[in-house]
Design a protein around this motif. Structure first.
Motif, PDB file in Angstrom:
ATOM      1  N   LYS A  19     -15.429   1.150  -0.603  1.00 14.81           N
ATOM      2  CA  LYS A  19     -14.765   0.790   0.657  1.00 14.81           C
ATOM      3  C   LYS A  19     -13.490   1.609   0.850  1.00 14.81           C
ATOM      4  CE  LYS A  19     -16.407  -4.013   0.732  1.00 14.81           C
ATOM      5  NZ  LYS A  19     -15.982  -5.438   0.639  1.00 14.81           N
ATOM      6  N   SER A  20     -12.730   1.772  -0.224  1.00 12.26           N
ATOM      7  CA  SER A  20     -11.478   2.545  -0.157  1.00 12.26           C
ATOM      8  C   SER A  20     -11.752   4.010   0.160  1.00 12.26           C
ATOM      9  CB  SER A  20     -10.722   2.415  -1.484  1.00 12.26           C
ATOM     10  OG  SER A  20      -9.560   3.204  -1.483  1.00 12.26           O
TER      11      SER A  20
ATOM     12  N   ASP B  72     -15.375  -2.108  -4.280  1.00  9.24           N
ATOM     13  CA  ASP B  72     -14.015  -1.977  -3.736  1.00  9.24           C
ATOM     14  C   ASP B  72     -13.621  -0.511  -3.600  1.00  9.24           C
ATOM     15  OD1 ASP B  72     -13.851  -4.712  -3.697  1.00  9.24           O
ATOM     16  OD2 ASP B  72     -12.761  -4.868  -5.602  1.00  9.24           O
ATOM     17  N   ARG B  73     -14.007   0.299  -4.590  1.00 13.19           N
ATOM     18  CA  ARG B  73     -13.644   1.717  -4.552  1.00 13.19           C
ATOM     19  C   ARG B  73     -14.420   2.456  -3.456  1.00 13.19           C
ATOM     20  NH1 ARG B  73     -10.881   4.694  -8.355  1.00 13.19           N
ATOM     21  NH2 ARG B  73     -10.079   2.651  -8.922  1.00 13.19           N
TER      22      ARG B  73
ATOM     23  N   TYR C  80      -2.576   6.348   1.621  1.00 13.01           N
ATOM     24  CA  TYR C  80      -3.544   6.919   0.691  1.00 13.01           C
ATOM     25  C   TYR C  80      -2.918   8.065  -0.108  1.00 13.01           C
ATOM     26  CZ  TYR C  80      -6.684   4.308   3.715  1.00 13.01           C
ATOM     27  OH  TYR C  80      -7.276   3.317   4.425  1.00 13.01           O
TER      28      TYR C  80
ATOM     29  N   LYS D  33     -10.354   5.985   3.415  1.00 15.60           N
ATOM     30  CA  LYS D  33      -9.524   7.181   3.234  1.00 15.60           C
ATOM     31  C   LYS D  33     -10.100   8.363   4.010  1.00 15.60           C
ATOM     32  CE  LYS D  33      -8.052   8.278  -0.966  1.00 15.60           C
ATOM     33  NZ  LYS D  33      -7.986   8.903  -2.321  1.00 15.60           N
TER      34      LYS D  33
ATOM     35  N   ARG E 153       0.835  -1.210   0.000  1.00 12.82           N
ATOM     36  CA  ARG E 153       0.000   0.000   0.000  1.00 12.82           C
ATOM     37  C   ARG E 153       0.868   1.257   0.000  1.00 12.82           C
ATOM     38  NH1 ARG E 153      -3.894  -1.045   4.983  1.00 12.82           N
ATOM     39  NH2 ARG E 153      -4.754   0.994   4.418  1.00 12.82           N
TER      40      ARG E 153
END
Length: 561
Positions: free
Chosen positions: A422-423, A419-420, A382, A427, A339
């Motif tokens: 959740k990201s 997925d996006r 991030y 963030k 990451r």
């Protein structure tokens, strides 16, 4: 002479610091200028100082190194010459004698005057001009040393030529070319390529390894091309088949193909005979246990150092890939490193697809407002689309599909969108809790359709230091006076949904779409084995032969040769 009372500007540096500190100057910073007297300069200084010419009193500049070296200074070569005539360095070595042409009394060196007395020299001149004038008048007709010339025949080309009388016994050739050709013994030979006759020396015949000589470089090139392309038959040590090799590879080549070469290496280049075999390392140290399947395997000597440094060893590539997928990539340390590495790559601009059309528009708006920002600013795990360092604020550009705009997508049908989302939620929580930043979300539909709304919203976001009532652009509008207003019915983005609400809108489609562009592919039969193969048209057109595998391609080339 040097003009007295001068002061010059000097720059501090490491070489002159100790020198000037002796005179009481205080060091400030490197390259700082300060004034000094010329008497305090280094003897080897290259700073220019004022000097007065000792002949014409003209003021001119001269390097301090040379000014300190000499007592007298002259602005030109002419002034130096006048001074030497008036004040010769050593009068005892000069003798006055009249010039043979103009009669002017001139100082000549004593050794030249002695040559005149002893008859070694007939005349003395005050200048080259006088010498040339005197020669033009007294070297005419019979007085010219070349007046009585003699005709001779060249020993090389047999042409008649004239020489001065004093060279009648020594001259044998009319030119340097004839002299070179006449002084060398020549033998007539035939060119090894075109069979043309030409002359050469016996030493060149001895130097030739092949016994052939050539009349020109083009003939040498033609002969080398024939020899280079000419192949010799040899027997393969593995399959005992005959194959052709170039002359340059005849001694080194032992096998006919890469497959035979692999077999030969496995038989002959093993153990002690191996190229990289280290005799200092016993075999017991080279036997280790595979990390994945626990089988014993033998490693190369150079890999023992890697084993000592803690690197894992495997018996095959398959075991390594299995361990990487099942063990190493599942560890938390690997995930954290990945990451951080991904954020660093985004920050360094390794991925060039981050500057979308919407991102470019937002960048232009920020530039028009004279707001300093950083694209893809990394914060540990991030990356922020637009970070405003002067206000510690962040702006995210939200694509309609990737971030699932609730105005268009009433359900979440794709795993990518889930997925996006959740990201985005993770963030937002991380920046809020660790950096105290409330992110402003600018959505694609608003950026493309209403850039003025985006501009007003960014100004309001900065003026309120990030303390907006709502942080999503689709919840704002402009009234008739172009004033920014908040909608009555706010739209909630999916990233703000709780778990129960998210379960109600998730409907992932399991069917996979075929993305193959069939108009860009072509099917053909292998030219060696006849097997059907599918290939890109661009690759098919660039290939001279069309085969289904590298092995078929090699066998086809081998049969053609």
């Amino acid at each position: 002479m040097i003009v007295e009372g001068q002061k010059v500007k000097v720059k501090w540096h490491s070489n002159n610091r100790k020198h000037f500190e002796k005179y009481g100057y205080i060091f400030t910073f490197v390259r700082d200028e300060f004034e000094v007297n010329i008497d305090e300069l280094n003897k080897g200084s290259k700073i220019e100082i004022k000097c007065s010419c000792d002949v014409c009193n003209t003021i001119f500049f001269r390097i301090a190194k040379l000014a300190f070296k000499y007592k007298k200074h002259f602005c030109s070569v002419g002034c130096k010459t006048l001074n030497m005539k008036k004040h010769p360095n050593n009068p005892s070595t000069k003798v006055l004698h009249p010039c043979e042409n103009c009669g002017e009394q001139t100082l000549f060196s004593k050794h030249r005057h002695d040559k005149l007395l002893y008859g070694e020299t007939k005349n003395l001149f005050c200048s080259r001009k006088c010498q040339s004038v005197w020669k033009s008048e007294h070297s005419k007709g019979e007085n010219n040393p070349n007046y009585n010339s003699v005709y001779k025949s060249c020993n090389s080309c047999n042409k008649d030529y004239t020489v001065p009388f004093h060279r009648k016994d020594t001259a044998n050739y009319c030119s340097e070319k004839c002299k070179r050709e006449g002084s060398r013994k020549r033998v007539e030979v035939k060119c090894g390529t075109c069979e043309k006759s030409f002359l050469t020396t016996p030493s060149q015949i001895k130097k030739s390894k092949s016994g052939l000589l050539f009349c020109s470089n083009s003939c040498v090139g033609l002969y080398n091309g024939i020899i280079r392309d000419k192949k010799i038959e040899k027997t393969c040590l593995i399959c005992q088949g005959t194959y052709k090799v170039k002359r340059s590879e005849f001694e080194k080549s032992v096998t006919c193909s890469s497959s035979c070469q692999n077999v030969w290496q496995s038989q002959y280049l093993i153990g002690v005979k191996a190229n990289n075999y280290n005799h200092n390392i016993p075999l017991e140290k080279r036997i280790v246990e595979c990390k994945m399947c626990k089988k014993e395997c033998k490693i190369s000597p150079y890999k023992i150092k890697e084993l000592e440094n803690g690197k894992e060893k495997f018996c095959s590539k398959i075991c390594f890939q299995k361990w990487y997928a099942e063990d190493w990539s599942q560890r938390e340390e690997w995930k954290e490193e990945s990451r951080i590495r991904a954020v660093k790559m985004l920050e360094d601009g390794v991925f060039n697809h981050t500057d979308t059309g919407c991102q470019v528009i937002v960048n232009e708006i920020l530039n028009l407002l004279n707001i300093k920002f950083v694209n893809e600013y990394g914060v540990k795990y991030y990356s922020i689309d637009n970070y405003i360092p002067d206000h510690n604020l962040a702006i995210e550009v939200m694509g309609t599909f990737w971030h699932a705009d609730p105005r268009k997508y009433k359900e979440i049908n794709y795993q990518r969108q889930l997925d996006r989302i959740k990201s985005d939620k993770a963030k937002n929580s991380f920046l809020n809790n660790n950096q105290n930043i409330n992110i402003l979300y600018l959505w694609e539909q608003d950026i493309l359709s209403n850039p003025l709304l985006i501009e007003k919203l960014i100004i309001e976001y900065i003026n309120l230091s990030g303390n907006l009532t709502n942080f999503h652009s689709f919840n704002y509008y402009l009234n008739k006076s172009d004033e920014l207003k908040l909608n009555g019915n706010n739209i909630i983005p999916y990233q703000d949904y709780n778990i129960e609400d998210m379960r109600n809108v998730i409907n992932i489609l399991t069917e996979k779409r075929d993305k193959t562009q069939y108009d860009k592919w072509i099917s053909f039969n292998c030219e060696h084995c006849g097997k059907e193969k599918v290939q890109l048209i661009s690759k098919y057109n660039n290939s001279k032969t069309h085969c289904c595998s590298y092995e078929c391609s090699y066998q086809l080339r081998k049969s053609n040769n």
